[in-house]
Write an enzyme that holds these catalytic residues in place. Structure first.
Site, mmCIF file in Angstrom:
data_model
loop_
_atom_site.group_PDB
_atom_site.id
_atom_site.type_symbol
_atom_site.label_atom_id
_atom_site.label_comp_id
_atom_site.label_asym_id
_atom_site.label_seq_id
_atom_site.Cartn_x
_atom_site.Cartn_y
_atom_site.Cartn_z
ATOM 1 N N TYR A 54 106.747 -42.791 1.402
ATOM 2 C CA TYR A 54 106.804 -43.268 0.017
ATOM 3 C C TYR A 54 105.396 -43.389 -0.508
ATOM 4 O O TYR A 54 104.517 -43.915 0.185
ATOM 5 C CB TYR A 54 107.497 -44.631 -0.070
ATOM 6 N N GLU A 56 104.652 -44.129 -4.240
ATOM 7 C CA GLU A 56 104.655 -44.392 -5.696
ATOM 8 C C GLU A 56 103.253 -44.777 -6.133
ATOM 9 O O GLU A 56 102.546 -45.522 -5.442
ATOM 10 C CB GLU A 56 105.657 -45.498 -6.031
ATOM 11 N N ASP A 200 104.335 -24.222 -22.154
ATOM 12 C CA ASP A 200 105.049 -24.155 -20.872
ATOM 13 C C ASP A 200 104.811 -22.744 -20.344
ATOM 14 O O ASP A 200 105.396 -21.771 -20.835
ATOM 15 C CB ASP A 200 106.539 -24.426 -21.106
ATOM 16 N N LYS A 229 107.648 -19.723 -9.565
ATOM 17 C CA LYS A 229 107.973 -18.424 -10.192
ATOM 18 C C LYS A 229 106.872 -17.419 -9.811
ATOM 19 O O LYS A 229 106.715 -17.134 -8.629
ATOM 20 C CB LYS A 229 108.143 -18.612 -11.694
ATOM 21 N N ARG A 235 109.429 -25.148 -5.087
ATOM 22 C CA ARG A 235 110.086 -25.532 -6.338
ATOM 23 C C ARG A 235 109.495 -26.855 -6.811
ATOM 24 O O ARG A 235 109.553 -27.853 -6.097
ATOM 25 C CB ARG A 235 111.587 -25.721 -6.133
HETATM 26 N N1 DSN Z 1 115.788 -21.381 -15.162
HETATM 27 C C1 DSN Z 1 114.481 -20.760 -15.209
HETATM 28 C C2 DSN Z 1 114.565 -19.327 -15.537
HETATM 29 O O1 DSN Z 1 115.335 -18.670 -14.876
HETATM 30 O O2 DSN Z 1 113.877 -18.821 -16.408
HETATM 31 C C3 DSN Z 1 113.589 -21.472 -16.099
HETATM 32 O O3 DSN Z 1 113.467 -22.785 -15.684
#
Ligand code: DSN
Length: 416
Positions: A54, A56, A200, A229, A235
């Site tokens: 933990y 925090e 974003d 990504k 993630r």
């Molecule tokens: N769900 C994602 C995507 O596939 O673009 C974005 O968060």
């Protein structure tokens, strides 16, 4: 190679599902634009001792004892995020991209404030205060669309909307936009109307890290992104901001929105950020774009209509309207032969979000495996043939496609 023997001995059902997923990833062609395959170092960090702690609070100011090692890891992640993207401050605690975005809203907006973001239909994201998100109830939301003819972002139209609606926050960034985004222009618009700017960059964070896309960091008050990504990490989410927003962003994440940070994931974020500083990462991102462009070029030469007639980044969006099939039908058909994609709305789509008139294809994952342009051409030709045949494929054709997919997967094995 990762070893799952302990799971096998403890829980055979979960073990079997993990191994089945490993085999699926190995034997399918992964073309979901937002997915990737992390390094084993990243995976090991996620399964490490740090999961037990933990923590925090923030490094040096925790609410629990025993955080000395956690602090090292979190500081490494923050320092690397700032160094990689040239940012003044980083918060690496958001559990996801949606939570990173929400923390920005908490930090800079009051109930009833006006926000201007890209509509879901034009390629925006649910968490950009689309009507589908719970947060949209608290703000006065308005949305910009892409140009109805070119499907490109129309900066003049955004300026008009900004002048008429006087937003406190403008959001740039998309999850299904195949072209470069001009963040300097967004900044100009935001300045003209006295708005804050949030970008974003989840989809393109890897391209930005490799200097293959304009960085939003010099222009935006807040930059959010996911690490899984194009950045190819675990993630999770990250927020970058100017120093003057640091305290407000940190308190928005904890204690306002989240409790204990996931320090095993933060360790994996630190590792992926280090990986992204290496020269090979640049080469990889270059190939991601080359592969996406090869995909677009081949689809076009096979008479397939793609949104904006090309791509500058890692994704291609196919417009299926003229072929008499839906995104859902095509995604399901491709899935049967081992090509994994997702149905996706195209701009001004009139079909439901669960059906859609489009399919989104991305090259980050296949490029991690080693695919190059020639391999992508083969996949593009199969997809085009299936579209022209309206998803009706004979048993013989289906077997042939599966064999091609298997051969490509064997050529570039993912896990041994
Ligand atoms: N769900 C994602 C995507 O596939 O673009 C974005 O968060």
């Amino acid at each position: 190679m990762l070893n799952f023997d302990k799971i096998k001995n403890t829980d055979i059902d979960v073990y079997n599902a993990i191994i089945a997923e490993k085999n699926r990833q190995n034997s399918c062609i992964e073309m979901i634009a937002s997915e990737n395959f992390t390094s084993e170092a990243v995976m090991q960090a996620m399964g490490s001792y740090l999961t037990n702690k933990y923590a925090e609070g923030y490094p040096g100011q925790r609410y629990y004892s025993g955080c000395q090692n956690i602090d090292i890891v979190e500081n490494l992640a923050c320092d690397r995020a700032c160094k990689l993207f040239g940012a003044e401050h980083a918060n690496v605690q958001p559990h996801s991209g949606a939570q990173a975005n929400e923390a920005v809203y908490i930090a800079c907006l009051e109930k009833g404030d006006t926000v201007l973001s890209m509509s879901l239909n034009s390629g925006g994201h649910i968490s950009h205060l689309s009507k589908a998100s719970a947060q949209s109830r608290f703000y006065n939301t308005c949305y910009y669309e892409v140009n109805p003819e070119t499907y490109l972002i129309d900066y003049d139209e955004i300026l008009n909307l900004a002048i008429n609606n006087k937003p406190k926050l403008i959001i740039a960034g998309a999850s299904a936009y195949p072209r470069k985004i001009d963040f300097a222009k967004f900044k100009e618009i935001a300045d003209k109307v006295g708005a804050l700017l949030m970008v974003d960059m989840a989809h393109i964070a890897g391209l930005v890290a490799a200097n293959l896309h304009m960085s939003p960091v010099p222009y935006a008050d807040f930059v959010t992104f996911t690490t899984h990504k194009t950045l190819r990490g675990p993630r999770g989410g990250v927020i970058l901001c100017k120093s003057k927003w640091a305290q407000k962003i940190d308190s928005a994440v904890f204690p306002k929105m989240q409790g204990g940070p996931l320090e095993h994931i933060i360790a994996a974020k630190a590792i992926c950020l280090k990986e992204a500083m290496q020269e090979e990462f640049k080469t990889y991102q270059n190939q991601v774009i080359k592969n996406a462009q090869s995909l677009a070029k081949t689809l076009i030469s096979e008479h397939i209509n793609i949104i904006t007639n090309g791509t500058d980044n890692h994704l291609v969006l196919i417009d299926l309207r003229q072929y008499g099939i839906t995104g859902k039908e095509l995604a399901n058909t491709l899935d049967l032969i081992g090509i994994t994609t997702n149905k996706n709305a195209i701009p001004f789509d009139t079909t439901s979000k669960t059906v859609t008139s489009g399919i989104r294809l991305g090259t980050p994952a296949i490029t991690t495996r080693g695919f190059i342009e020639g391999d992508v051409e083969i996949i593009a030709k199969i997809i085009a043939e299936i579209i022209h045949n309206k998803c009706k494929i004979s048993q013989e054709k289906s077997t042939k496609y599966k064999q091609i997919v298997e051969k490509l997967c064997r050529k570039y094995p993912l896990y041994r």
